[in-house]
Scaffold this motif. Structure first.
Motif, mmCIF file in Angstrom:
data_model
loop_
_atom_site.group_PDB
_atom_site.id
_atom_site.type_symbol
_atom_site.label_atom_id
_atom_site.label_comp_id
_atom_site.label_asym_id
_atom_site.label_seq_id
_atom_site.Cartn_x
_atom_site.Cartn_y
_atom_site.Cartn_z
ATOM 1 N N ALA A 161 0.843 -1.203 0.000
ATOM 2 C CA ALA A 161 0.000 0.000 0.000
ATOM 3 C C ALA A 161 0.876 1.250 0.000
ATOM 4 C CB ALA A 161 -0.925 -0.010 1.213
ATOM 5 N N GLY A 162 2.057 1.134 -0.632
ATOM 6 C CA GLY A 162 2.958 2.282 -0.728
ATOM 7 C C GLY A 162 2.653 3.097 -1.982
ATOM 8 N N GLY A 163 3.646 3.867 -2.421
ATOM 9 C CA GLY A 163 3.443 4.769 -3.555
ATOM 10 C C GLY A 163 3.010 4.039 -4.821
ATOM 11 N N ALA A 164 3.638 2.914 -5.111
ATOM 12 C CA ALA A 164 3.319 2.216 -6.360
ATOM 13 C C ALA A 164 1.916 1.611 -6.310
ATOM 14 C CB ALA A 164 4.367 1.129 -6.627
ATOM 15 N N ASN A 166 -1.617 -5.209 3.262
ATOM 16 C CA ASN A 166 -0.318 -4.594 3.498
ATOM 17 C C ASN A 166 0.208 -5.002 4.866
ATOM 18 O OD1 ASN A 166 1.762 -2.781 2.576
ATOM 19 N ND2 ASN A 166 1.130 -1.408 4.232
ATOM 20 N N ARG A 167 1.535 -5.109 4.967
ATOM 21 C CA ARG A 167 2.163 -5.467 6.247
ATOM 22 C C ARG A 167 1.695 -4.518 7.352
ATOM 23 N NH1 ARG A 167 8.572 -5.008 6.084
ATOM 24 N NH2 ARG A 167 7.910 -2.872 5.697
ATOM 25 N N THR A 168 1.669 -3.239 7.075
ATOM 26 C CA THR A 168 1.137 -2.257 8.030
ATOM 27 C C THR A 168 -0.329 -2.011 7.668
ATOM 28 O OG1 THR A 168 3.323 -1.243 8.104
ATOM 29 C CG2 THR A 168 1.492 0.060 8.997
ATOM 30 N N ALA A 207 2.962 -5.209 -5.193
ATOM 31 C CA ALA A 207 3.437 -3.819 -5.193
ATOM 32 C C ALA A 207 4.246 -3.540 -3.937
ATOM 33 C CB ALA A 207 2.254 -2.864 -5.296
ATOM 34 N N THR A 208 4.807 -4.591 -3.331
ATOM 35 C CA THR A 208 5.696 -4.361 -2.186
ATOM 36 C C THR A 208 7.123 -4.156 -2.704
ATOM 37 O OG1 THR A 208 6.499 -6.616 -1.751
ATOM 38 C CG2 THR A 208 4.324 -6.029 -0.867
ATOM 39 N N SER A 209 7.971 -3.599 -1.850
ATOM 40 C CA SER A 209 9.377 -3.437 -2.216
ATOM 41 C C SER A 209 10.224 -4.539 -1.577
ATOM 42 C CB SER A 209 9.864 -2.049 -1.768
ATOM 43 O OG SER A 209 9.648 -1.905 -0.374
ATOM 44 N N VAL A 218 13.153 -5.820 -3.656
ATOM 45 C CA VAL A 218 14.235 -4.846 -3.814
ATOM 46 C C VAL A 218 15.170 -4.875 -2.611
ATOM 47 C CG1 VAL A 218 14.716 -2.370 -4.019
ATOM 48 C CG2 VAL A 218 12.789 -3.364 -5.249
ATOM 49 N N GLN A 246 14.081 -9.305 0.628
ATOM 50 C CA GLN A 246 13.248 -10.068 1.563
ATOM 51 C C GLN A 246 12.247 -10.931 0.807
ATOM 52 O OE1 GLN A 246 12.159 -6.349 3.540
ATOM 53 N NE2 GLN A 246 12.788 -7.283 5.452
ATOM 54 N N LEU A 266 5.547 -5.667 -9.657
ATOM 55 C CA LEU A 266 5.952 -4.368 -10.201
ATOM 56 C C LEU A 266 7.479 -4.241 -10.259
ATOM 57 C CD1 LEU A 266 3.543 -1.727 -8.591
ATOM 58 C CD2 LEU A 266 3.118 -3.337 -10.439
ATOM 59 N N SER A 267 8.189 -4.985 -9.406
ATOM 60 C CA SER A 267 9.656 -4.989 -9.475
ATOM 61 C C SER A 267 10.080 -5.758 -10.721
ATOM 62 C CB SER A 267 10.264 -5.708 -8.283
ATOM 63 O OG SER A 267 9.741 -5.244 -7.096
ATOM 64 N N GLY A 293 7.842 -6.269 -13.748
ATOM 65 C CA GLY A 293 7.412 -4.919 -14.087
ATOM 66 C C GLY A 293 8.241 -4.214 -15.153
ATOM 67 N N LEU A 348 7.548 -0.470 -16.759
ATOM 68 C CA LEU A 348 8.552 0.595 -16.753
ATOM 69 C C LEU A 348 8.678 1.226 -18.140
ATOM 70 C CD1 LEU A 348 10.881 1.836 -14.955
ATOM 71 C CD2 LEU A 348 12.385 0.303 -16.219
HETATM 72 P P1 NDP Z 1 7.115 2.203 -1.020
HETATM 73 O O1 NDP Z 1 8.337 2.306 -0.181
HETATM 74 O O2 NDP Z 1 6.230 3.387 -1.184
HETATM 75 O O3 NDP Z 1 6.181 1.013 -0.450
HETATM 76 C C1 NDP Z 1 6.733 -0.231 -0.141
HETATM 77 C C2 NDP Z 1 5.626 -1.203 0.169
HETATM 78 O O4 NDP Z 1 6.198 -2.509 0.319
HETATM 79 C C3 NDP Z 1 4.882 -0.904 1.462
HETATM 80 O O5 NDP Z 1 3.522 -1.241 1.299
HETATM 81 C C4 NDP Z 1 5.570 -1.839 2.473
HETATM 82 O O6 NDP Z 1 4.752 -2.205 3.565
HETATM 83 C C5 NDP Z 1 5.804 -3.051 1.599
HETATM 84 N N1 NDP Z 1 6.878 -3.931 2.078
HETATM 85 C C6 NDP Z 1 8.194 -3.668 2.101
HETATM 86 N N2 NDP Z 1 8.886 -4.726 2.587
HETATM 87 C C7 NDP Z 1 7.963 -5.684 2.866
HETATM 88 C C8 NDP Z 1 8.039 -7.008 3.377
HETATM 89 N N3 NDP Z 1 9.215 -7.568 3.742
HETATM 90 N N4 NDP Z 1 6.904 -7.715 3.535
HETATM 91 C C9 NDP Z 1 5.701 -7.170 3.202
HETATM 92 N N5 NDP Z 1 5.566 -5.913 2.702
HETATM 93 C C10 NDP Z 1 6.688 -5.178 2.538
HETATM 94 O O7 NDP Z 1 7.641 1.663 -2.434
HETATM 95 P P2 NDP Z 1 6.908 1.842 -3.849
HETATM 96 O O8 NDP Z 1 5.471 1.600 -3.635
HETATM 97 O O9 NDP Z 1 7.312 3.105 -4.475
HETATM 98 O O10 NDP Z 1 7.568 0.661 -4.714
HETATM 99 C C11 NDP Z 1 7.156 -0.687 -4.547
HETATM 100 C C12 NDP Z 1 7.795 -1.542 -5.646
HETATM 101 O O11 NDP Z 1 7.260 -1.179 -6.927
HETATM 102 C C13 NDP Z 1 9.308 -1.384 -5.738
HETATM 103 O O12 NDP Z 1 9.866 -2.639 -5.926
HETATM 104 C C14 NDP Z 1 9.501 -0.550 -7.005
HETATM 105 O O13 NDP Z 1 10.726 -0.826 -7.640
HETATM 106 C C15 NDP Z 1 8.334 -1.023 -7.853
HETATM 107 N N6 NDP Z 1 7.922 -0.046 -8.879
HETATM 108 C C16 NDP Z 1 7.983 -0.417 -10.193
HETATM 109 C C17 NDP Z 1 7.608 0.450 -11.189
HETATM 110 C C18 NDP Z 1 7.679 0.012 -12.622
HETATM 111 O O14 NDP Z 1 7.557 0.863 -13.512
HETATM 112 N N7 NDP Z 1 7.844 -1.271 -12.904
HETATM 113 C C19 NDP Z 1 7.130 1.812 -10.890
HETATM 114 C C20 NDP Z 1 7.057 2.098 -9.452
HETATM 115 C C21 NDP Z 1 7.468 1.196 -8.504
HETATM 116 P P3 NDP Z 1 4.707 -1.289 4.901
HETATM 117 O O15 NDP Z 1 3.710 -0.214 4.619
HETATM 118 O O16 NDP Z 1 4.283 -2.235 5.950
HETATM 119 O O17 NDP Z 1 6.096 -0.767 5.121
#
Ligand code: NDP
Length: 277
Positions: A132-135, A155-157, A194-196, A199, A202, A220-221, A244, A248
């Motif tokens: 539930a982050g930016g992507a 989402n984790r949080t 859509a988690t990171s 990256v 993990q 998305l990664s 993804g 991109l």
């Molecule tokens: P954010 O930092 O905004 O959000 C990260 C999200 O991942 C949060 O919801 C976070 O949860 C969750 N998360 C991170 N680690 C874990 C874990 N170990 N277990 C469960 N959930 C986890 O990042 P973005 O949303 O900007 O990016 C997310 C991914 O999308 C990245 O890999 C990025 O590279 C990819 N992306 C790809 C694009 C493309 O064009 N292909 C464009 C944009 C992004 P919590 O809220 O609990 O921290």
């Protein structure tokens, strides 16, 4: 390259790995446009000043990636509809009146990759959105626009999943569930990671029960960051397991068209990147 060559950049931190310069140069070559597209690795504290300097120095446009997308939105004077509903920006473009305009291409890029490149008819899909982050914000509206039947955000949080659902404002089609409930929340036709997690190296430890018969799974990664999720999806017999990279390239094409008024052929660039990454 002449002195009046148009200058572009991608802001991020870290950003050295970004494929954006390579993609934009390939599009420019295709369209016979001369441009200079660089990389600006800027920490958060320096981002606002770096953006101001770039545009004061004649910069013609900038892409923005992690962790600056939200601040990029806030720095802009005006916003496209896509940027406004997402609340973050991955494109900044100076306007003729001196203002700075924010746009977000993430959602349209994902939908175009799925619907056009991979011929996935998104209508009616019961969708699981992990993260539930930016992507996740960026893609959720476009998935709804494309006609998915329902989105379950996990989402984790938990509070961030609830916040995204509230923002989407369609309680009939959007709901949040806890990460701990993944074992019991059924199966889905479309699963978007859509988690990171990938990256940061993990693993998500997802149950196979999430993957419905003939489901599409999309991370998305891309590259090594998507390996775990794609291996899980294939082991669960997903119909398609995609990273993804296509998204991109499609998001970059939207930006390129915005800046240059020309739509590049994305397929040739996608295939080049796929064969070398
Ligand atoms: P954010 O930092 O905004 O959000 C990260 C999200 O991942 C949060 O919801 C976070 O949860 C969750 N998360 C991170 N680690 C874990 C874990 N170990 N277990 C469960 N959930 C986890 O990042 P973005 O949303 O900007 O990016 C997310 C991914 O999308 C990245 O890999 C990025 O590279 C990819 N992306 C790809 C694009 C493309 O064009 N292909 C464009 C944009 C992004 P919590 O809220 O609990 O921290």
């Amino acid at each position: 390259m002449s002195d009046d060559t148009l200058r572009y950049t991608v802001f991020g931190h870290p950003v050295g790995h970004s494929l954006s310069p390579r993609i934009h140069r390939a599009f420019a070559h295709q369209c016979g446009i001369e441009l200079d597209y660089g990389i600006s690795d800027v920490p958060p504290d320096d981002f606002a000043a770096a953006v101001r300097d770039f545009f004061a120095g004649g910069g013609a446009g900038a892409n923005v990636t992690v962790p600056h997308k939200r601040v990029a939105f806030e720095l802009a004077d005006n916003h496209s509809e896509a940027a406004r509903r997402v609340g973050t920006a991955n494109v900044l473009t100076p306007q003729a009146d001196g203002s700075l305009r924010a746009h977000n291409t993430d959602g349209d890029g994902l939908v175009r990759d799925l619907a056009e490149r991979h011929r996935v008819d998104l209508r009616g899909h019961d969708t699981l959105l992990l993260g539930a982050g930016g992507a996740a914000h960026g893609v959720a509206w476009s998935l709804l626009d494309a006609g998915v039947q329902r989105i379950t955000v996990v989402n984790r949080t938990a509070a961030s999943a609830d916040a995204l659902c509230d923002r989407l404002g369609e309680p009939e089609r959007v709901r949040s569930r806890y990460w701990d409930d993944l074992d019991t929340i059924g199966s889905y036709d479309l699963i978007i990671n859509a988690t990171s997690a990938g990256v940061t190296g993990q693993s998500l430890s997802l149950p196979f029960s999430l993957v419905g018969a003939r489901a599409f799974c999309y991370d998305l990664s891309y590259g090594a960051a998507a390996t775990d999720f794609l291996a899980w999806a294939r082991a669960a017999n997903a119909r398609l397991a995609l990273d993804g990279l296509g998204m991109l390239v499609e998001t970059a094409a939207d930006t390129f068209e915005l800046w240059h008024g020309k739509r590049p052929d994305t397929e040739v660039v996608y295939r080049q990147l796929r064969s070398t990454s």
